[in-house]
Write a protein that holds these residues in place. Structure first.
Motif, mmCIF file in Angstrom:
data_model
loop_
_atom_site.group_PDB
_atom_site.id
_atom_site.type_symbol
_atom_site.label_atom_id
_atom_site.label_comp_id
_atom_site.label_asym_id
_atom_site.label_seq_id
_atom_site.Cartn_x
_atom_site.Cartn_y
_atom_site.Cartn_z
ATOM 1 N N UNK A 78 0.834 -1.194 0.000
ATOM 2 C CA UNK A 78 0.000 0.000 0.000
ATOM 3 C C UNK A 78 0.869 1.244 0.000
ATOM 4 N N UNK A 79 0.231 2.344 -0.259
ATOM 5 C CA UNK A 79 0.911 3.606 -0.449
ATOM 6 C C UNK A 79 1.792 3.984 0.756
ATOM 7 N N UNK A 80 1.411 3.501 1.935
ATOM 8 C CA UNK A 80 2.165 3.858 3.132
ATOM 9 C C UNK A 80 3.481 3.095 3.235
ATOM 10 N N UNK A 81 3.541 1.943 2.483
ATOM 11 C CA UNK A 81 4.766 1.145 2.537
ATOM 12 C C UNK A 81 5.888 1.842 1.773
ATOM 13 N N UNK A 82 7.119 1.504 2.206
ATOM 14 C CA UNK A 82 8.252 2.050 1.466
ATOM 15 C C UNK A 82 8.403 1.358 0.125
ATOM 16 N N UNK A 83 7.963 0.124 0.097
ATOM 17 C CA UNK A 83 8.112 -0.682 -1.116
ATOM 18 C C UNK A 83 7.246 -0.174 -2.261
ATOM 19 N N UNK A 84 6.259 0.628 -1.942
ATOM 20 C CA UNK A 84 5.320 1.076 -2.971
ATOM 21 C C UNK A 84 6.071 1.798 -4.089
#
Lengths: 358, 509
Positions: A78-84
């Protein structure tokens, strides 16, 4: 897994618009417990959806949902993840959730979307194959929408060349559309990346495809339109690409061909660049051509008959009757030569029985 | 008075003996036929009575009972009329018929006493001869049908009077002369010849291979590309029928009543093209009056199914057993009958519902799912039995008008005959006669590839994405191509050519 993650997974089940998700998260404050969620009152969510959400707001149900995703090998970011993916963060209306299978880091590489008609002509097929294999060989990640026609040709051709490809779905993973392409989807998941903003149970509707096109345009460095009619859904991909300031490439076609109408219009209105050689795309994207162009068949060992055939095909696609008339080869020799040339990857055959040089 | 004459009935393609026992006794005038007779036979009473009266014989005003033995077999048709009439007449001593027991009688009677042609004579005569019966009286119209059977005496009669006169020795009838099959086969003529088909080299070559190896073939092409024309020319390049094959074919055509009585035997390989609205039973045969269907009528010949996917799914699937075993077994409540059905299937279809998919000059308007649905009508098991599929293209105007001499059927047939000879030698000790019918074991034995061939096949599967089920089919077709080439071993070029006839295995459809 902490309470917040659980709550994020919980939210991912409802295909809510991004602004509503953000509203909810804001209202929740720092307390992400389900009991807190049920106590709050959300004016922006319709009563029906809210009722459904409250029904599902149960830790056990959410855990079962997560297990189910894991069993299907579907990952969520999700957008909150750094992986996004960073490329997607920048665009307006960026999706909040991405469900995916495969290698997410492919998005960060040079991506080119190849899209177009679901019912291409032989010309569309041929040029799509030609452009795709050249660009895939040069390390571009080929992005498309898993639809019939140009989309699936682009995916398949990339896989054939051993390149990387990304499919963006207009439905959830459990309802892959068209169903005939489930095999192809599995292959892409294995060797590339397949992603969607919709939760697995979502079905494809006429509205989901145009919105998925914004994701395709969003993370691609450029969009290549090989063949599409003026009413095609490809228009949305073009519009998003122009909005996002991406390069649009179009392959010209006959002016009286319905299926080349969109690319021709793009060229004539100056919205995009007219490409007649895949190298032009590499140049426009500032990518160096990594391999020699292998199109020149004089460097390959050919028998006399094969050479004869190739020189005739050099001037365009030909059918077998034409070749028979102009080479004086008997039909059985001609057939076996054509098959061998095809296996060696020098020529290709189209429905209807025409052959062309790759 | 009791009289007994012999006649024959038909079960499937075999005849069986029927005794017509007639008892004429004193009592109230009455005529009864017993022994599981169908309506046509029950009505035989009226025909027999009128025929006897109108032939100026006396019809006994007595109680007449006719028994058709064996009593438990269901009997059909009007072929017992003549036997019943003769039996009734011989009960009357005034008629002085004595030697009726030496003959077998077959024929339908008309009210005026003339004897009319019957169906299924040939299979009856063959079975009767094998059972040891020698002398037959048959309708004159059917004489040509009987002239190929050696070892029997056949007399053709025109009327009931003539029959009685002959039995009394008052009139001589010439024996039906034996005719050699060889003498008439040379006269065969095909209405269509490959020299009439302009262009279409690829299709002609594929048909040549199909003819040489007995392979089933599917043509895919837009409307008007000449698929039907090509198929109709196909019988002209098939090897000649042998006498045994011709008899088999004639038996079936005789039963179905489709025999040309002037010729008396089928000497061209049959070509059947049932329409796609044909019911399943009309194709397989059977029904209450069990009759051979279209696929049996195509025995030893060609079954042409135009617009293949338009046939009902069920009808297409019934072709599975005959394509595999060469026979069709029809089970009905009253009988189970096996008809031969060893045919070459030539099917044709459009590439999509509108017909223009892949066409150069016309645009296809079909949606991808329509095309998928259209092709899905051809199930895997059926496609498994079709070795060759090719695309047929539209012929251009230049090709139509070109003066270039096209190869004639006779020239192609010579090559086909040679390839067939090689196969006959190869399968001398086996049950099958053609490459197409090779079993898995035989394929392994006779289709050996050298290293380059093996390598080619492997890369073909990798590169062209052929489906696995294509493997053995490819080998068999390659075997036929090698036979046409006169090569002992299958070479790489044969394999390569065979691959080009596997259109539908390609993934672009």
């Amino acid at each position: 897994m902490n309470e917040k993650d659980l709550f994020i997974y919980f939210l991912s089940q409802f295909d809510l618009p991004v602004n509503k998700i953000e509203n909810i998260l804001e209202k929740m404050g720092q307390d992400y417990s389900f009991s807190h969620f049920c106590r709050l009152n959300f004016k922006e969510i319709s009563v029906d959806v809210y009722k459904k959400m409250v029904e599902r707001a149960d830790e056990r149900l959410v855990k079962a949902y997560i297990e189910n995703l894991e069993a299907l090998n579907i990952k969520l970011v999700c957008k909150l993840d750094e992986k996004f993916p960073k490329k997607l963060r920048g665009i307006s209306e960026a999706p909040f959730f991405l469900f995916y299978k495969g290698d997410l880091s492919l998005i960060d590489r040079h991506c080119l979307a190849i899209v177009g008609s679901r019912m291409p002509s032989n010309y569309g097929r041929r040029v799509t194959e030609k452009f795709t294999s050249f660009l895939a060989k040069n390390g571009l990640v080929i992005v498309s929408g898993l639809a019939y026609g140009i989309d699936s040709i682009a995916h398949r051709q990339t896989l054939n060349e051993g390149g990387k490809t990304i499919a963006v779905l207009g439905s959830g993973f459990n309802n892959i559309y068209p169903p005939e392409h489930r095999d192809l989807a599995n292959q892409i998941a294995e060797k590339g990346l397949i992603l969607t903003e919709y939760c697995p149970s979502t079905k494809a509707t006429r509205y989901t495809f145009p919105t998925r096109n914004r994701i395709i345009a969003g993370f691609s460095d450029g969009v290549l339109i090989t063949e599409a009619s003026i009413k095609s859904g490809t228009i949305y991909t073009r519009d998003y690409a122009l909005d996002y300031g991406k390069d649009v490439f179009a392959i010209p076609g006959n002016i009286d061909s319905e299926k080349s109408a969109l690319p021709n219009e793009i060229i004539s209105s100056g919205q995009g660049m007219c490409v007649t050689d895949p190298k032009q795309i590499l140049n426009a994207l500032n990518i160096e051509s990594s391999k020699q162009n292998t199109n020149n068949f004089s460097s390959i060992q050919l028998s006399f008959e094969e050479n004869q055939i190739c020189s005739l095909l050099a001037s365009g696609a030909k059918n077998i009757e034409f070749l028979e008339k102009n080479t004086n080869l008997s039909i059985n020799i001609l057939n076996s030569c054509l098959t061998i040339l095809e296996i060696r990857g020098i020529i290709s055959r189209m429905p209807g029985g025409e052959y062309y040089l790759k | 008075m009791l009289a007994k004459v012999v006649s024959f009935g038909l079960k499937g393609v075999d005849g069986y003996k029927i005794d017509i026992e007639t008892d004429v006794s004193n009592g109230l005038p009455h005529f009864e036929i017993v022994g599981l007779a169908d309506t046509a036979i029950k009505e035989s009473k009226e025909r027999v009575r009128s025929a006897i009266r109108n032939s100026a014989f006396e019809y006994p005003v007595k109680r007449i009972t006719v028994n058709l033995a064996p009593a438990d077999m269901k009997k059909e048709g009007a072929i017992y009329d003549l036997g019943i009439a003769v039996a009734i007449l011989s009960c009357n001593e005034e008629n002085k018929i004595k030697n009726e027991k030496d003959f077998s009688f077959l024929g339908e009677l008309s009210f005026d006493g003339s004897v009319k042609k019957i169906k299924g004579l040939l299979p009856i005569l063959i079975s009767a001869r094998d059972m040891g019966y020698k002398k037959f009286i048959i309708p004159k119209e059917n004489c040509n049908e009987a002239r190929f059977i050696e070892g029997i005496e056949v007399y053709g009669v025109e009327s009931l009077i003539e029959t009685v006169q002959f039995l009394k020795g008052e009139k001589q009838i010439k024996l039906v002369e034996i005719c050699k099959f060889k003498d008439i086969i040379s006269q065969e003529q095909f209405p269509l010849d490959f020299s009439h088909v302009k262009g279409q080299k690829m299709a002609k070559r594929a048909l040549e291979i199909a003819a040489a190896g007995g392979h089933n073939l599917l043509m895919i092409g837009p409307p008007g590309s000449g698929k039907s024309m090509l198929a109709k020319c196909f019988p002209s390049i098939l090897p000649n029928l042998t006498f045994e094959e011709a008899l088999e074919v004639t038996k079936i055509h005789s039963i179905a009543g489709e025999l040309d009585l002037k010729q008396g035997i089928v000497c061209n390989r049959p070509f059947r093209s049932p329409h796609h609205t044909a019911s399943t039973v009309s194709l397989t045969g059977g029904g209450t009056n069990s009759k051979p269907g279209e696929i049996s009528l195509a025995h030893n010949g060609v079954l042409f199914l135009d617009e293949f996917p338009e046939y009902s799914r069920h009808t297409i699937e019934t072709l599975r057993q005959p394509l595999e075993d060469g026979v069709i077994t029809v089970a009905r409540s009253n009988a189970t009958i096996t008809y031969p059905a060893n045919f070459t299937l030539i099917a044709s279809m459009n590439p999509c519902p509108c017909g223009n998919y892949g066409s150069k000059d016309k645009e296809c308007k079909c949606t991808p799912s329509q095309i998928t649905k259209y092709l899905a009508k051809l199930s895997g098991p059926i496609m498994d039995r079709i070795d060759i599929h090719i695309e047929v293209e539209n012929v251009t105007y230049e090709q139509l008008k070109s003066d270039k001499e096209e190869e004639s059927s006779a020239q192609i047939k010579k090559r086909v005959d040679l390839a067939r000879e090689i196969q006959l030698k190869r399968f001398a000790n086996d049950k099958n006669f053609s490459n197409a019918k090779m079993s898995a074991v035989q394929t392994k034995k006779y289709c050996v590839l050298d290293e380059s061939g093996e390598a080619l096949l492997k890369s073909a599967f990798d590169k062209l994405k052929l489906s696995a089920r294509a493997h053995d089919r490819l080998l068999r077709v390659a075997r036929t191509i090698a036979d046409l080439d006169g090569e002992e071993n299958i070479l790489a070029r044969h394999i390569a050519e065979a691959i080009s006839y596997r259109t539908l295995d390609r993934k672009y459809f």
